[in-house]
Scaffold this active site. Structure first.
Site, PDB file in Angstrom:
ATOM      1  N   GLU A 168     -25.571  63.753  -0.888  1.00 31.14           N
ATOM      2  CA  GLU A 168     -24.768  63.039   0.102  1.00 31.14           C
ATOM      3  C   GLU A 168     -23.906  63.965   0.962  1.00 31.14           C
ATOM      4  OE1 GLU A 168     -22.687  59.831  -1.840  1.00 31.14           O
ATOM      5  OE2 GLU A 168     -24.538  58.879  -2.499  1.00 31.14           O
ATOM      6  N   GLU A 352     -30.458  56.720  -5.444  1.00 28.49           N
ATOM      7  CA  GLU A 352     -29.348  55.936  -5.990  1.00 28.49           C
ATOM      8  C   GLU A 352     -29.370  54.558  -5.363  1.00 28.49           C
ATOM      9  OE1 GLU A 352     -25.349  57.485  -5.633  1.00 28.49           O
ATOM     10  OE2 GLU A 352     -25.997  59.484  -6.260  1.00 28.49           O
TER      11      GLU A 352
HETATM   12  O1  IFM Z   1     -20.588  57.185  -7.741  1.00 29.83           O
HETATM   13  C1  IFM Z   1     -21.129  57.488  -6.508  1.00 29.83           C
HETATM   14  C2  IFM Z   1     -22.026  58.705  -6.588  1.00 29.83           C
HETATM   15  O2  IFM Z   1     -21.361  59.811  -7.099  1.00 29.83           O
HETATM   16  C3  IFM Z   1     -22.559  59.068  -5.231  1.00 29.83           C
HETATM   17  N1  IFM Z   1     -23.136  57.921  -4.582  1.00 29.83           N
HETATM   18  C4  IFM Z   1     -22.391  56.702  -4.560  1.00 29.83           C
HETATM   19  C5  IFM Z   1     -21.933  56.340  -5.958  1.00 29.83           C
HETATM   20  C6  IFM Z   1     -21.145  55.008  -5.940  1.00 29.83           C
HETATM   21  O3  IFM Z   1     -20.035  55.127  -5.099  1.00 29.83           O
END
Ligand code: IFM
Length: 437
Positions: A168, A352
């Site tokens: 990210e 994710e």
């Molecule tokens: O917990 C985070 C993760 O570390 C990175 N992506 C989003 C998730 C939820 O906010």
């Protein structure tokens, strides 16, 4: 129970679950160095309740139990991250053998259980000594990061199924240097512009370093958000496009086309590092796969009072998760199809996806969330996106950054006092689908 069987995704589709080092490991006494999240969370007001990752889920000691959960859940893969300060406490230079030993145990433990290791090099725990030198604002970070990537590839590369450089980059750069919400907590457009370039330069430099050491399956993980206008007005449409540029196109254009979007560049050009244009070839070094993290959409409005970009997000009317994020599975389908048609015909993983929910083990709303987003992945696949896998965020309830331990994303509940793990209904839904074919 989910509404689909795993066969519907095709024979080689990978199902996994994901975590990140700072959010779960704890175990900070093995010679691990200090990270920017240790110091950021020590500053009152930065993190809800002053929570930090000193113990977290104690995964450093409880990893066998956690890998057993992944295996029993029927998952094919585990997406985890290396803690840079555990491996190289000062960020550069001396290596911490206890850190190497920990990840050796963890990776071997995955392989013994038939779980494919999907590793991420950087999920936000920058060694503090590097922050002292400017962190992501310093162009030298490209080489610091590439040296760290080289170490990881040399020590563990033969056993990793896939490696992602950065998790990210929007959060690493913008959320952390312009919005000030994540470590190091800057609110400065010059700092942000530098980080926005250097995080991508570090990515590309690391891709080359990994390949030089023989890595074959290298990618990056972007968090993308579907941007939509708050109204039909031209001004709100333009605001939505602008935020799409800041959030999505900045990273996609850079990685896949070797350019930055002109509309965003126009706003921050005076603050960009000198000579960045000559580095775009490195930024766009070819990758083998793209990871996409997806949670919600952004509803954007024209807001001339807002600095630099003149946009703000407004609250939408859809059902929301415990973090207040709208539940919008169609946004995932749209993004996957867009990325596949405009940017890459290469492999894409959802690296994710998940939701925070109130503290309950019978998490029916989360089961429905996953079901709806898995359907979105299937639709995107049917519409031509080369979908290769899906990772649920997260295996465990864990440290949710500036929200501390207040927001629970886990398939498995963690009692932070006893460290007891309790699988939730959402875990059992995956288990049912993955074991039954
Ligand atoms: O917990 C985070 C993760 O570390 C990175 N992506 C989003 C998730 C939820 O906010």
């Amino acid at each position: 129970m989910f509404s689909m069987t795993r066969d519907a995704f095709g024979p080689d589709f990978v199902f996994g679950t994901a975590t990140a080092s700072y959010q779960i490991e704890g175990g900070q006494t093995d010679g691990r160095g200090i990270s920017i999240w240790d110091t950021f969370s020590a500053t009152p007001g930065n993190v809800r309740g002053g929570d930090n990752g000193a113990t977290a889920c104690d995964h450093y000691n409880r990893w066998p139990e956690d890998l057993d959960l992944i295996e029993r859940g029927g998952f094919d893969a585990y997406r985890f991250s290396f803690a840079w300060p555990r491996l190289i406490p000062a960020g550069v230079g001396a290596v911490n053998q206890s850190g190497i030993d920990f990840y050796d145990r963890l990776i071997d433990g995955m392989l013994e259980r038939g779980i494919q290791p999907f590793a991420t090099l950087y999920h936000w725990d920058l060694p503090s000594p590097l922050q002292d030198k400017g962190g992501w604002m310093n162009p030298d970070i490209a080489h610091w990061f590439a040296d760290y990537a080289t170490l990881v590839q040399q020590k563990f590369g033969d056993r990793l199924q896939a490696v992602a450089t950065i998790n990210e980059p929007w959060c690493v750069a913008f959320l952390s240097h312009f919005l000030g919400i994540h470590a190091p907590g800057y609110r400065d457009i010059r700092a942000a512009a530098r980080a926005m370039h250097h995080v991508l330069l570090a990515h590309g430099t690391a891709v080359k370093a990994l390949r030089a050491e023989g890595a074959k399956n290298v990618g990056i993980v972007l968090n993308l958000q579907k941007c939509e206008p708050a109204s039909d007005s031209d001004a709100d449409r333009a605001a939505s496009d602008m935020f799409d540029g800041v959030f999505n196109r900045w990273y996609l254009d850079a990685i896949f086309r070797g350019i930055y979007p002109q509309d965003v560049l126009d706003r921050i050009a005076p603050h960009m590092p000198k000579g960045f244009e000559a580095e775009m070839g490195t930024v766009s070094a070819p990758i083998d796969w793209l990871g996409i993290n997806y949670y919600t959409r952004s509803l954007m409005a024209h807001a001339p009072e807002e600095p630099v970009f003149g946009v703000r997000s407004v609250e939408g009317g859809l059902e929301k998760t415990e973090t207040g994020w709208e539940i919008y599975p169609k946004g995932l389908e749209d993004l996957l199809v867009r990325v596949a048609s405009e940017y890459t015909n290469g492999p894409i993983y959802v690296t994710e996806n998940g939701m925070a929910e109130i503290d309950e083990v019978e998490d029916a709303r989360r089961v429905a969330y996953y079901d709806a987003h898995l359907q979105a992945v299937m639709r995107a696949k049917a519409r031509g996106a080369d979908m290769r896998g899906y990772f649920a965020w997260s295996l465990l309830d864990n440290y949710e950054w500036a929200e501390g331990y207040a927001k629970r994303f886990g398939l498995v509940r963690v009692d932070y006092k006893t460290q007891e793990r309790t699988p939730k209904a959402s875990y059992r839904a995956f288990q049912g689908m993955l074991h039954n074919g």
